[in-house]
Motif scaffolding. Structure first.
Motif, PDB file in Angstrom:
ATOM      1  N   GLY A  96      -8.089   4.596   3.770  1.00 28.02           N
ATOM      2  CA  GLY A  96      -7.165   4.374   4.877  1.00 28.02           C
ATOM      3  C   GLY A  96      -6.512   5.655   5.343  1.00 28.02           C
ATOM      4  N   LYS A  97      -7.285   6.457   6.086  1.00 28.83           N
ATOM      5  CA  LYS A  97      -6.778   7.769   6.525  1.00 28.83           C
ATOM      6  C   LYS A  97      -5.591   7.610   7.478  1.00 28.83           C
ATOM      7  CE  LYS A  97     -11.499   9.531   6.083  1.00 28.83           C
ATOM      8  NZ  LYS A  97     -12.051   8.245   5.639  1.00 28.83           N
ATOM      9  N   ILE A 145       0.844  -1.188   0.000  1.00 34.61           N
ATOM     10  CA  ILE A 145       0.000   0.000   0.000  1.00 34.61           C
ATOM     11  C   ILE A 145       0.886   1.247   0.000  1.00 34.61           C
ATOM     12  CG2 ILE A 145      -1.820   1.243   1.215  1.00 34.61           C
ATOM     13  CD1 ILE A 145      -2.692  -1.475   0.202  1.00 34.61           C
ATOM     14  N   PRO A 146       0.734   2.133  -0.989  1.00 36.46           N
ATOM     15  CA  PRO A 146       1.551   3.353  -1.019  1.00 36.46           C
ATOM     16  C   PRO A 146       1.303   4.204   0.224  1.00 36.46           C
ATOM     17  CG  PRO A 146       0.380   3.014  -3.101  1.00 36.46           C
ATOM     18  CD  PRO A 146      -0.182   2.038  -2.124  1.00 36.46           C
ATOM     19  N   LEU A 184      -8.601  -4.594  -5.469  1.00 37.21           N
ATOM     20  CA  LEU A 184      -9.667  -3.840  -4.813  1.00 37.21           C
ATOM     21  C   LEU A 184      -9.248  -3.400  -3.412  1.00 37.21           C
ATOM     22  CD1 LEU A 184     -12.863  -5.806  -5.900  1.00 37.21           C
ATOM     23  CD2 LEU A 184     -11.989  -3.651  -6.783  1.00 37.21           C
ATOM     24  N   LEU A 185      -8.521  -4.260  -2.704  1.00 39.79           N
ATOM     25  CA  LEU A 185      -8.008  -3.864  -1.385  1.00 39.79           C
ATOM     26  C   LEU A 185      -7.065  -2.678  -1.510  1.00 39.79           C
ATOM     27  CD1 LEU A 185      -7.389  -7.307   0.345  1.00 39.79           C
ATOM     28  CD2 LEU A 185      -8.641  -5.397   1.368  1.00 39.79           C
ATOM     29  N   MET A 186      -6.168  -2.723  -2.476  1.00 40.46           N
ATOM     30  CA  MET A 186      -5.229  -1.622  -2.679  1.00 40.46           C
ATOM     31  C   MET A 186      -5.993  -0.331  -3.009  1.00 40.46           C
ATOM     32  SD  MET A 186      -1.950  -1.417  -5.235  1.00 40.46           S
ATOM     33  CE  MET A 186      -1.212  -2.855  -4.442  1.00 40.46           C
ATOM     34  N   LYS A 187      -7.006  -0.453  -3.852  1.00 44.97           N
ATOM     35  CA  LYS A 187      -7.793   0.718  -4.259  1.00 44.97           C
ATOM     36  C   LYS A 187      -8.502   1.353  -3.060  1.00 44.97           C
ATOM     37  CE  LYS A 187     -12.126   1.747  -6.705  1.00 44.97           C
ATOM     38  NZ  LYS A 187     -13.185   1.177  -7.587  1.00 44.97           N
ATOM     39  N   TRP A 188      -9.196   0.543  -2.261  1.00 41.35           N
ATOM     40  CA  TRP A 188     -10.033   1.096  -1.202  1.00 41.35           C
ATOM     41  C   TRP A 188      -9.240   1.426   0.064  1.00 41.35           C
ATOM     42  CZ3 TRP A 188     -14.530   3.212  -2.001  1.00 41.35           C
ATOM     43  CH2 TRP A 188     -15.224   2.864  -3.161  1.00 41.35           C
TER      44      TRP A 188
END
Length: 335
Positions: free
Chosen positions: A176-177, A113-114, A167-171
């Motif tokens: 993910g604040k 995750i970036p 989809l996990l990476m996208k959302w």
């Protein structure tokens, strides 16, 4: 010759013969339905009669039915079918499992995750469950049942997991604040994934009825850092620390439950004493140190005027004293 033998040759039972709890549908096919045949539908099953790829009728109530008298009159284009002496009706019967399926999922490899804190991205794993069911028989037959004789939950799971990482990476990136506390936004992340997955299976005649993220898992070194940070924040909050200390004491048996108004009072007095000590330490750090002469004068002022008598006020906290050996407020020894 036994006429019943010939009768049995001409009739048969149409039922879900290979039922499995994880099977979404099963097709009864490549056989003729003869006069006198029976249809058996069990609870949680629908039976769909299909002729040349077209749905003739859908039967949802469980029970045993005579096909020539109970079923054929309700089929859309086969109502007038007449059984000959040795002829049958060749149709397919698709049995569909109508329940909602629950499937466990988990990322097989970490998802990067970036995040600004880690230039290469944060590797996380996640796991949870999703729920789905069949909701469109026409599309199911057109896209899947027309080519397969059966379909398993595992087939759907393979399709879902093939797109789940993206989809996990996208959302996670969108919702993910706080990358170090993704669980706080798990509901919003899961809701977005559910909507995308629903579009993914919609063209197969199914719908995703639920998607849950049970936990996010970080690499060990990051998890250790999160735990350490949380513990520092907790200790920094003295009130929370006191509450946890009391809970631990009660759980470990050090604070007994039988008579324990006095035990509880003792614990509370101890915590108040600790609080005052912390307060006094902070005050001492904030004030400038007194000169030696002033310290001696202060000490002289606080010394009892008569040997053995107790001061009227505590020299430490200023609380009023009525002849006690120790200050009732802060515990300072008095004389």
């Amino acid at each position: 010759m036994d006429m019943g033998f010939f009768k049995n040759q001409f009739s048969n039972v149409v039922e879900w013969e290979e039922f499995r709890d994880d099977m979404i549908f099963w097709k009864w096919s490549n056989r003729e339905i003869k006069k006198g045949s029976k249809l058996i539908i069990r609870a949680g099953q629908d039976a769909i009669f299909v002729n040349n790829g077209k749905i003739e009728g859908v039967f949802q109530d469980d029970g045993e039915y005579s096909i020539d008298s109970d079923i054929i009159p309700f089929l859309s284009t086969l109502k007038g079918f007449k059984f000959g002496f040795n002829s049958g009706m060749r149709v397919e019967v698709l049995f569909v499992n109508t329940k909602e399926f629950t499937v466990k999922w988990g990322t097989q490899n970490p998802i990067m995750i970036p995040t600004p804190q880690l230039p290469g991205g944060m590797p996380i794993r996640a796991n949870g469950t999703f729920n789905f069911k069949v909701n469109d028989y026409v599309t199911l037959i057109d896209k899947i049942a027309g080519m397969k004789d059966s379909y398993l939950v595992e087939d759907v799971k393979i399709r879902i997991t093939s797109v789940l990482d993206q989809l996990l990476m996208k959302w996670v990136s969108r919702e993910g604040k706080d990358m170090f506390n993704l669980q706080a936004n798990a509901y919003e992340i899961a809701r977005g994934i559910r909507e995308d997955l629903d579009m993914e299976v919609l063209n197969n005649g199914m719908t995703i009825t639920g998607f849950q993220v049970m936990s996010f898992n970080y690499p060990k070194e990051i998890q250790d850092m999160i735990t350490k940070t949380a513990s520092h924040e907790m200790v920094g909050n003295l009130q929370k620390y006191q509450q946890i200390s009391m809970t631990d004491a009660m759980a470990s048996g050090k604070l007994q439950g039988g008579g324990t108004a006095s035990d509880m009072a003792g614990m509370m007095m101890g915590m108040n004493l600790a609080n005052e000590m912390m307060k006094n330490m902070n005050q001492g750090q904030n004030q400038n140190p007194k000169p030696a002469a002033e310290k001696e004068q202060s000490s002289a002022n606080s010394t009892p005027s008569q040997g053995g008598s107790k001061p009227n006020f505590c020299p430490n906290c200023g609380a009023k004293n009525e002849g006690a050996n120790f200050c009732p407020n802060c515990g300072q020894k008095l004389g």
